[in-house]
Design a protein around this motif. Structure first.
Motif, PDB file in Angstrom:
ATOM      1  N   ASN A   1      25.040  33.515 -11.143  1.00  0.00           N
ATOM      2  CA  ASN A   1      26.000  34.343 -11.863  1.00  0.00           C
ATOM      3  C   ASN A   1      25.370  35.705 -12.122  1.00  0.00           C
ATOM      4  O   ASN A   1      24.340  36.051 -11.533  1.00  0.00           O
ATOM      5  CB  ASN A   1      26.466  33.665 -13.162  1.00  0.00           C
ATOM      6  N   PHE A   2      25.955  36.462 -13.003  1.00  0.00           N
ATOM      7  CA  PHE A   2      25.479  37.820 -13.278  1.00  0.00           C
ATOM      8  C   PHE A   2      24.013  37.840 -13.703  1.00  0.00           C
ATOM      9  O   PHE A   2      23.289  38.793 -13.432  1.00  0.00           O
ATOM     10  CB  PHE A   2      26.351  38.441 -14.373  1.00  0.00           C
ATOM     11  N   TYR A   3      23.566  36.784 -14.359  1.00  0.00           N
ATOM     12  CA  TYR A   3      22.221  36.760 -14.930  1.00  0.00           C
ATOM     13  C   TYR A   3      21.162  36.273 -13.943  1.00  0.00           C
ATOM     14  O   TYR A   3      19.986  36.250 -14.282  1.00  0.00           O
ATOM     15  CB  TYR A   3      22.207  35.886 -16.189  1.00  0.00           C
ATOM     16  N   GLY A   4      21.544  35.894 -12.748  1.00  0.00           N
ATOM     17  CA  GLY A   4      20.579  35.468 -11.754  1.00  0.00           C
ATOM     18  C   GLY A   4      20.906  34.100 -11.179  1.00  0.00           C
ATOM     19  O   GLY A   4      22.029  33.586 -11.328  1.00  0.00           O
ATOM     20  N   VAL A   5      19.915  33.501 -10.534  1.00  0.00           N
ATOM     21  CA  VAL A   5      20.060  32.178  -9.925  1.00  0.00           C
ATOM     22  C   VAL A   5      19.343  31.163 -10.809  1.00  0.00           C
ATOM     23  O   VAL A   5      18.150  31.278 -11.074  1.00  0.00           O
ATOM     24  CB  VAL A   5      19.469  32.140  -8.507  1.00  0.00           C
TER      25      VAL A   5
ATOM     26  N   SER B   1      31.475  54.294 -16.831  1.00  0.00           N
ATOM     27  CA  SER B   1      32.505  55.285 -16.505  1.00  0.00           C
ATOM     28  C   SER B   1      32.874  56.110 -17.725  1.00  0.00           C
ATOM     29  O   SER B   1      33.016  57.337 -17.647  1.00  0.00           O
ATOM     30  CB  SER B   1      33.749  54.588 -15.941  1.00  0.00           C
ATOM     31  N   MET B   2      33.011  55.445 -18.855  1.00  0.00           N
ATOM     32  CA  MET B   2      33.374  56.142 -20.088  1.00  0.00           C
ATOM     33  C   MET B   2      32.209  56.956 -20.628  1.00  0.00           C
ATOM     34  O   MET B   2      32.390  58.016 -21.224  1.00  0.00           O
ATOM     35  CB  MET B   2      33.844  55.133 -21.140  1.00  0.00           C
ATOM     36  N   GLY B   3      30.993  56.464 -20.411  1.00  0.00           N
ATOM     37  CA  GLY B   3      29.833  57.133 -20.988  1.00  0.00           C
ATOM     38  C   GLY B   3      29.350  58.322 -20.181  1.00  0.00           C
ATOM     39  O   GLY B   3      29.075  59.387 -20.724  1.00  0.00           O
ATOM     40  N   ILE B   4      29.210  58.139 -18.846  1.00  0.00           N
ATOM     41  CA  ILE B   4      28.644  59.213 -18.021  1.00  0.00           C
ATOM     42  C   ILE B   4      29.447  59.458 -16.751  1.00  0.00           C
ATOM     43  O   ILE B   4      28.993  60.178 -15.867  1.00  0.00           O
ATOM     44  CB  ILE B   4      27.185  58.897 -17.634  1.00  0.00           C
TER      45      ILE B   4
ATOM     46  N   GLY C   1      30.041  36.191 -22.850  1.00  0.00           N
ATOM     47  CA  GLY C   1      29.239  35.525 -21.831  1.00  0.00           C
ATOM     48  C   GLY C   1      29.883  35.469 -20.462  1.00  0.00           C
ATOM     49  O   GLY C   1      29.336  34.893 -19.540  1.00  0.00           O
ATOM     50  N   LYS C   2      31.069  36.049 -20.272  1.00  0.00           N
ATOM     51  CA  LYS C   2      31.710  36.050 -18.967  1.00  0.00           C
ATOM     52  C   LYS C   2      31.047  37.079 -18.063  1.00  0.00           C
ATOM     53  O   LYS C   2      30.175  37.830 -18.469  1.00  0.00           O
ATOM     54  CB  LYS C   2      33.207  36.343 -19.126  1.00  0.00           C
ATOM     55  N   LEU C   3      31.498  37.100 -16.801  1.00  0.00           N
ATOM     56  CA  LEU C   3      30.955  38.058 -15.846  1.00  0.00           C
ATOM     57  C   LEU C   3      31.148  39.477 -16.384  1.00  0.00           C
ATOM     58  O   LEU C   3      32.275  39.946 -16.511  1.00  0.00           O
ATOM     59  CB  LEU C   3      31.664  37.910 -14.501  1.00  0.00           C
ATOM     60  N   PRO C   4      30.061  40.176 -16.720  1.00  0.00           N
ATOM     61  CA  PRO C   4      30.209  41.478 -17.363  1.00  0.00           C
ATOM     62  C   PRO C   4      30.173  42.664 -16.413  1.00  0.00           C
ATOM     63  O   PRO C   4      30.151  43.787 -16.865  1.00  0.00           O
ATOM     64  CB  PRO C   4      28.987  41.512 -18.294  1.00  0.00           C
ATOM     65  N   THR C   5      30.183  42.417 -15.099  1.00  0.00           N
ATOM     66  CA  THR C   5      30.039  43.512 -14.148  1.00  0.00           C
ATOM     67  C   THR C   5      31.107  44.584 -14.346  1.00  0.00           C
ATOM     68  O   THR C   5      30.802  45.782 -14.435  1.00  0.00           O
ATOM     69  CB  THR C   5      30.114  42.975 -12.703  1.00  0.00           C
ATOM     70  N   LEU C   6      32.364  44.176 -14.432  1.00  0.00           N
ATOM     71  CA  LEU C   6      33.444  45.145 -14.595  1.00  0.00           C
ATOM     72  C   LEU C   6      33.357  45.872 -15.926  1.00  0.00           C
ATOM     73  O   LEU C   6      33.673  47.064 -16.019  1.00  0.00           O
ATOM     74  CB  LEU C   6      34.800  44.444 -14.454  1.00  0.00           C
ATOM     75  N   GLU C   7      32.921  45.158 -16.970  1.00  0.00           N
ATOM     76  CA  GLU C   7      32.787  45.795 -18.270  1.00  0.00           C
ATOM     77  C   GLU C   7      31.664  46.831 -18.251  1.00  0.00           C
ATOM     78  O   GLU C   7      31.768  47.877 -18.887  1.00  0.00           O
ATOM     79  CB  GLU C   7      32.501  44.741 -19.349  1.00  0.00           C
ATOM     80  N   ILE C   8      30.583  46.531 -17.528  1.00  0.00           N
ATOM     81  CA  ILE C   8      29.491  47.495 -17.414  1.00  0.00           C
ATOM     82  C   ILE C   8      29.966  48.743 -16.673  1.00  0.00           C
ATOM     83  O   ILE C   8      29.650  49.873 -17.066  1.00  0.00           O
ATOM     84  CB  ILE C   8      28.286  46.854 -16.709  1.00  0.00           C
ATOM     85  N   VAL C   9      30.735  48.542 -15.602  1.00  0.00           N
ATOM     86  CA  VAL C   9      31.304  49.683 -14.884  1.00  0.00           C
ATOM     87  C   VAL C   9      32.194  50.511 -15.812  1.00  0.00           C
ATOM     88  O   VAL C   9      32.155  51.752 -15.806  1.00  0.00           O
ATOM     89  CB  VAL C   9      32.107  49.203 -13.660  1.00  0.00           C
TER      90      VAL C   9
ATOM     91  N   LEU D   1      28.362  47.609 -26.848  1.00  0.00           N
ATOM     92  CA  LEU D   1      28.225  46.548 -25.854  1.00  0.00           C
ATOM     93  C   LEU D   1      28.809  45.237 -26.351  1.00  0.00           C
ATOM     94  O   LEU D   1      28.547  44.188 -25.788  1.00  0.00           O
ATOM     95  CB  LEU D   1      26.751  46.362 -25.493  1.00  0.00           C
ATOM     96  N   HIS D   2      29.593  45.256 -27.420  1.00  0.00           N
ATOM     97  CA  HIS D   2      30.177  44.026 -27.941  1.00  0.00           C
ATOM     98  C   HIS D   2      31.101  43.365 -26.928  1.00  0.00           C
ATOM     99  O   HIS D   2      31.415  42.188 -27.047  1.00  0.00           O
ATOM    100  CB  HIS D   2      30.961  44.316 -29.240  1.00  0.00           C
ATOM    101  N   VAL D   3      31.525  44.108 -25.902  1.00  0.00           N
ATOM    102  CA  VAL D   3      32.399  43.528 -24.879  1.00  0.00           C
ATOM    103  C   VAL D   3      31.701  42.420 -24.119  1.00  0.00           C
ATOM    104  O   VAL D   3      32.345  41.601 -23.475  1.00  0.00           O
ATOM    105  CB  VAL D   3      32.871  44.609 -23.891  1.00  0.00           C
TER     106      VAL D   3
END
Length: 614
Positions: free
Chosen positions: A354-358, A29-32, A17-25, A11-13
């Motif tokens: 942002n990704f972390y909430g309001v 995708s790579m994991g499962i 602190g940027k929007l991590p939504t695409l990185e999580i996808v 998860l070092h990606v």
């Protein structure tokens, strides 16, 4: 390429602190990705095979049963699986079970494809799907997407506006799955007129709970949110059941439903996040339920007028009146929301999503004192008095006489401090620094850094040299250790909140070992464990046992105005532990006489520390 047993990449990606939504996808995708895609595709596939065998029973019962399975898995994981099995064991068992499932699926597929009836059915299904109107396909897509938007936005609204509770996210997902089961079963529980009346009541409650939910107790809020979700998703899924293909070939139907679900998630996770400063997609989605119901009624009335569905003229008129009433209701509730939202926002200084909430900065009057607060949902992350004489005095959990204040003050006597603080908040702890001190804050949310710097003065007015490291604290500390940079801190303060709890990865045995690497021999670790629902002390005691540290517990009552503050000190510094200012207010705890619960990166369970169970 995905292999079994499944694994997730680092998860070092997420460290920037940027929007991590695409990185999580990307990680998922790579994991499962491939195993999950194959597993998800089997539901419509098996139902298609089921109908191809000439079975007279409704194939959509299998869809209802699959959602029952999802419901049971959802409830069983936190209650049965997580408390008993380590992550590595869970992964191994899941991977073996998945392999067995694939073998069984191949065997069934081989047996069925030997039958000509399946081949003929698949050809027939292709022809039937081509005959489906574009309007119906669009309705499938929109109703599915709207249901997911309501689910995700309801979950966001609940976890933001209700004081955070463990497992709170399970309830809305359980209701969502239950409505699918009810709508597609043979029980015929979706009656449009009944659910429309319930929904009119529900949306009234939904709008009010969105704005003034804090006026109700926790369980009333939960009940209202779930009632609104039940009524809204029951209409969405009930209309889907009305519009489903009757030819018992559901493959295209489920494909469109899946695409709609993905699009709904995308709307909330990406589009709404960059378009709105609050969770306004929740009331917006609730209003659009009327639109979709109105369109569905228009379609039904159009079928009647064309003679494709037999019905009386009275029922035809009823469909048209239902459509008109739905669009009228949409306008009423949309205008009501706009008006109430204008009133609600007038006291905000600034708000950002942002990704972390309001995250918002609010100016309030507490007693006779005007105060500025940093608020994440309903959780205050610190505040500052706007009265000049008291502006540099920390408030809330960090006020004078709390455990963290006493420890920092005692350690600073006669020496310059090198301090690490996990979690920035408004930077209140920087107010306790002296000339020559160095304070390093580790903060995940970039919006917190921006607000602390622009709307609060603790950092700017601090006597210390203040540095802020953006990103996950543990990831950054580990990267520093890997590069040979051991910071030799005098004290590490762990105060990173996710809602109302410390993120579990900051309380594992591996995390405590990492803190010790960056700590002086006589240094101290301070942990903020104030929590309404979780007893975090046993987990901290296990960390103290691992590091062979002595423990001192501080509990400071907030009275009627302030928060109760609970802090724990881990240290072997005898001079600090025996200081008069600490012994008067702190309690020495002996590990051998205390309950300990070990969390590791491979195992943690909230059930073991729920206050209602302890």
């Amino acid at each position: 390429m995905t292999s079994l047993p499944i694994e997730f990449v680092s998860l070092h990606v997420l460290v920037d602190g940027k929007l991590p939504t695409l990185e999580i996808v990307k990680i998922l995708s790579m994991g499962i990705g491939f195993p999950f895609l194959l597993l998800a595709s089997t539901s419509p596939l098996l139902q298609s095979w089921f109908s191809s065998e000439g079975n007279a029973r409704n194939p959509y019962l299998l869809y209802a049963m699959s959602n029952v399975g999802s419901f049971l898995a959802l409830l069983s994981y936190p209650i049965i699986v997580e408390p008993v099995l380590h992550l590595s064991t869970q992964t191994l068992i899941w991977s073996i079970s998945y392999g067995i499932f694939v073998v069984c699926l191949v065997v069934v597929c081989f047996m069925l494809f030997k039958a000509t009836s399946l081949k003929e059915s698949l050809l027939k299904e292709k022809g039937d799907n081509q005959a489906t109107s574009s309007f119906v396909i669009l309705m499938w897509f929109c109703l599915s997407a709207l249901g997911v938007v309501i689910l995700v936005s309801s979950t966001n609204a609940m976890t933001q506006n209700i004081p955070p509770m463990p497992f709170l996210w399970i309830a809305p997902l359980a209701v969502y799955l239950a409505t699918y089961v009810l709508a597609f079963s043979d029980w015929k529980l979706y009656q449009r007129k009944i659910w429309l009346v319930l929904y009119v009541l529900a949306i009234f409650l939904g709008l009010f709970i969105y704005f003034i939910g804090g006026q109700f107790d926790i369980f009333t809020q939960i009940f209202i949110y779930l009632f609104v979700l039940l009524a809204a998703t029951m209409i969405c899924h009930g209309e889907l059941s009305y519009l489903k293909p009757e030819n018992k070939n559901p493959t295209l139907f489920y494909l469109i439903l899946s695409l709609g679900g993905v699009f709904g998630s995308f709307l909330v996770s990406v589009v709404a996040q960059v378009s709105f400063t609050d969770f306004v997609e929740y009331p917006i989605a609730l209003c659009f339920v009327f639109v979709m119901l109105g369109l569905s009624a228009i379609y039904k009335s159009d079928l009647v007028s064309k003679g494709r569905v037999s019905s009386s003229s009275t029922r035809t008129v009823s469909h048209y009146w239902l459509s008109i009433s739905c669009f009228f209701a949409f306008l009423i509730f949309a205008c009501t929301f706009i008006y109430m939202n204008t009133l609600y926002q007038q006291y905000d200084v600034i708000k950002q999503r942002n990704f972390y909430g309001v995250l918002s900065v609010k100016e309030v009057i507490d007693g006779n004192v005007r105060e500025r607060r940093l608020v994440d949902g309903t959780t205050a992350h610190g505040g500052q008095s706007l009265v000049a004489a008291t502006a540099n005095t920390p408030l809330s959990y960090y006020r004078p006489s709390t455990g963290v204040e006493r420890v920092l003050t005692e350690l600073s006597k006669g020496q310059k401090l090198n301090v690490a603080i996990v979690g920035l908040g408004v930077g209140a702890l920087a107010a306790y620094a002296n000339d020559g001190d160095a304070y390093t804050f580790y903060e995940l949310n970039p919006a917190v850094v921006k607000f602390a710097d622009h709307y609060f003065s603790f950092i700017k007015d601090s006597k210390a040299t203040v540095n802020i490291t953006l990103g996950d604290a543990r990831v950054n500390l580990q990267a520093e250790a890997d590069s040979g940079q051991l910071n030799n801190f005098d004290v590490i303060v762990v105060d990173a909140f996710s809602g109302d709890q410390i993120p579990s990865h900051l309380l594992t045995q591996q995390a405590f070992l990492l803190y010790e690497k960056h700590l002086k021999n006589d240094g101290a670790i301070m942990l903020h464990i104030s929590n309404r629902h979780l007893t975090l002390l046993p987990v901290v005691m296990a960390g103290a046992d691992l590091l062979t540290k002595q423990v001192m517990f501080f509990s400071t009552s907030g009275g009627e105005i302030e928060h109760d503050a609970e802090w724990v000190l881990l240290s072997n510094n005898s001079e600090l532990l025996n200081a008069h200012t600490l012994r008067n207010v702190g309690s020495r705890l002996r590990i051998e006489n205390s309950k300990t619960i070990q969390w590791t990166d491979d195992y943690s369970s909230l059930f073991s520390i729920l206050k209602v169970l302890n």
